[in-house]
Design a protein around this motif. Structure first.
Motif, PDB file in Angstrom:
ATOM      1  N   ASP A   1       0.830  -1.205   0.000  1.00 37.54           N
ATOM      2  CA  ASP A   1       0.000   0.000   0.000  1.00 37.54           C
ATOM      3  C   ASP A   1       0.866   1.256   0.000  1.00 37.54           C
ATOM      4  O   ASP A   1       1.876   1.327   0.704  1.00 37.54           O
ATOM      5  CB  ASP A   1      -0.896  -0.015   1.241  1.00 37.54           C
ATOM      6  N   ILE A   2       0.469   2.256  -0.779  1.00 38.28           N
ATOM      7  CA  ILE A   2       1.266   3.479  -0.908  1.00 38.28           C
ATOM      8  C   ILE A   2       1.393   4.222   0.416  1.00 38.28           C
ATOM      9  O   ILE A   2       2.385   4.904   0.671  1.00 38.28           O
ATOM     10  CB  ILE A   2       0.657   4.413  -1.987  1.00 38.28           C
ATOM     11  N   GLU A   3       0.415   4.084   1.313  1.00 35.00           N
ATOM     12  CA  GLU A   3       0.439   4.767   2.602  1.00 35.00           C
ATOM     13  C   GLU A   3       1.075   3.921   3.703  1.00 35.00           C
ATOM     14  O   GLU A   3       1.901   4.401   4.473  1.00 35.00           O
ATOM     15  CB  GLU A   3      -0.987   5.148   3.029  1.00 35.00           C
ATOM     16  N   PHE A   4       0.675   2.642   3.789  1.00 39.15           N
ATOM     17  CA  PHE A   4       1.052   1.816   4.935  1.00 39.15           C
ATOM     18  C   PHE A   4       1.949   0.631   4.582  1.00 39.15           C
ATOM     19  O   PHE A   4       2.233  -0.206   5.440  1.00 39.15           O
ATOM     20  CB  PHE A   4      -0.220   1.316   5.640  1.00 39.15           C
ATOM     21  N   GLY A   5       2.390   0.563   3.338  1.00 38.83           N
ATOM     22  CA  GLY A   5       3.274  -0.515   2.924  1.00 38.83           C
ATOM     23  C   GLY A   5       4.734  -0.217   3.216  1.00 38.83           C
ATOM     24  O   GLY A   5       5.073   0.752   3.905  1.00 38.83           O
TER      25      GLY A   5
END
Length: 338
Positions: A164-168
C-alpha cells in the motif's frame, strides 16, 4: 463486473483481454462496466517507468514496468486523461501534445532520443475507440444503488496490504491504495457501507521485486516453496521471493484493513516439508503435515492453523489446498487466549 475509478487502464491490455474472452463466446458487453473516472495509461507511462528504474540503478524499486506509477503520478499532478475524456472531440489533439511533452522529458531522463511514433499513437487511439464501444458510466452511483437494494457487492483490490502506498514498505510499494480504504476511494463507497472484510494470506510469505523481507529463505526450502507453489509473478513473470509466514506483518495488515475473517491459501504447498515455521517476534516450529483433503484434516496442520489464528486474534474461516474449486474447506475453531 465493474472496473472502478481507482483503477488505471491500459487500453491495449483491456482490448486484448476483451477480445480473448469474446473469442471464447463470452458476452463481455453485457457483463462489463467501466468507470468514466478511471485513468488511461499511455505508452509514455511505460517509457517513464523504465527510464526511472534505469536511472535509479541499484536503488530501483522493482517496478512491474507496466507504467502504473507514472500514470498515478499524472493523476495526482492533474494532467492525466480519464476514460470519459476519450469521448471528447479534442481528445486526440490534447493527447498528442502530452505525448510529445512526455517524450522530451523521457529523453532527458535516460539521455537518449526517443522518436515520435505516429504508428504508436494510431494504435493507442484505435484501442481507445474500441473501449468506447463498451458500457462506460459513473459506476459510483451504480454500486451505491446495488447497496441500497441490499445486493451483494464483492470488492477485490490489487496486490497486497504490504504494498500500500500509505502503509506498505515504502518506497518499495505500488502507487495505489491496496488496503480496505481503497474500496472507499477506488469505488466511491462510504466507509460505513463496508461489510465483512476478508483478509487473504498464503500459508507462507512471498514478495516480488526489491524491499524488506524479514523471513525470506535463501536455501533449498525457499527454492522448494517457490517451485512447488509456482511462485512466478503474474504480471512480471519474475520469480517471487519466498519465506516463512510473517505474522507481525499479517497482524499489521489486519489492523489497518479491519479484517474480520481470514482465508488461507496454498496450504498444500508445504505438505511435503518435515518442519514448518512462522514468525511472530521469534520463530515457532511445527511438524509437517501430509496431503490435505476435505474429508479429514491432519492434526499437525490443524495445530498450525489454530496457532496462527490465536496469534492474530482473528478467525481463519476458509482454507484452500489446491488449484481446483473443490480444494476448499471451511474451518471453524474457537480462538484460544495466548
Amino acid at each position: 463486473n465493474i472496473i472502478g475509478n481507482g483503477v488505471v487502464i491500459n487500453p491495449f491490455s483491456l482490448k486484448s483481454e476483451i477480445q480473448v474472452l469474446e473469442s471464447l463466446g463470452v458476452d463481455v458487453k453485457s457483463k462489463l462496466i467501466i468507470s468514466d473516472k478511471a485513468h488511461i495509461l499511455s505508452p509514455t507511462h511505460i517509457k517513464f517507468d523504465r527510464a526511472y528504474e534505469i536511472q535509479k540503478g541499484k536503488m530501483a524499486i522493482g517496478s512491474t514496468l507496466k507504467g502504473i506509477g507514472p500514470c498515478y503520478t499524472d493523476k495526482i499532478a492533474r494532467k492525466g486523461f480519464r476514460v470519459k475524456d476519450i469521448f471528447n472531440d479534442d481528445f486526440k489533439d490534447k493527447f498528442r501534445l502530452k505525448y510529445l511533452d512526455d517524450l522530451t522529458l523521457i529523453s532527458h531522463l535516460n539521455r537518449s532520443d526517443l522518436d515520435y511514433s505516429q504508428q504508436e499513437l494510431n494504435s493507442f487511439y484505435e484501442a481507445c475507440e474500441f473501449i468506447k464501444g463498451y458500457r462506460v458510466e459513473q459506476t459510483e452511483f451504480l454500486i451505491n444503488q446495488y447497496l441500497d437494494e441490499d445486493k451483494s457487492v464483492l470488492a477485490e483490490g490489487a496486490q497486497a496490504a504490504g504494498l500500500d502506498i500509505e502503509f506498505g514498505t515504502y518506497p518499495y510499494v505500488t502507487s495505489s491504495l491496496t488496503t480496505t480504504s481503497g474500496v472507499c476511494l477506488g469505488l466511491g463507497v462510504a466507509p460505513k457501507r463496508i461489510g465483512t472484510v476478508y483478509g487473504v494470506i498464503k500459508a507462507y510469505s512471498t514478495r516480488v521485486g526489491n524491499g524488506p523481507f524479514k523471513t525470506e529463505l535463501f536455501d533449498e526450502i525457499g527454492e522448494f516453496i517457490s517451485k512447488t507453489g509456482n511462485e512466478i509473478g503474474a504480471t512480471t513473470g519474475r520469480k517471487r521471493r519466498c519465506g516463512w509466514l510473517d505474522l507481525e506483518q499479517v497482524k499489521y495488515a489486519c489492523m489497518i484493513c479491519g479484517v474480520d475473517q481470514i482465508i488461507m491459501t496454498k496450504s498444500d504447498v508445504l505438505s511435503d516439508l518435515d518442519e514448518i515455521k512462522f514468525y511472530n517476534g521469534e520463530y515457532k516450529i511445527f511438524k509437517g503435515w501430509g496431503k490435505l483433503n476435505r474429508k479429514g484434516v491432519d492434526n499437525n496442520f490443524t495445530n498450525y492453523v489454530e496457532s496462527i489464528q490465536n496469534e492474530l486474534r482473528t478467525p481463519i474461516s476458509i482454507i484452500s489446498f489446491g488449484t481446483n474449486r473443490d480444494d476448499i474447506m471451511m474451518f471453524s475453531r474457537e480462538i484460544q487466549s495466548v
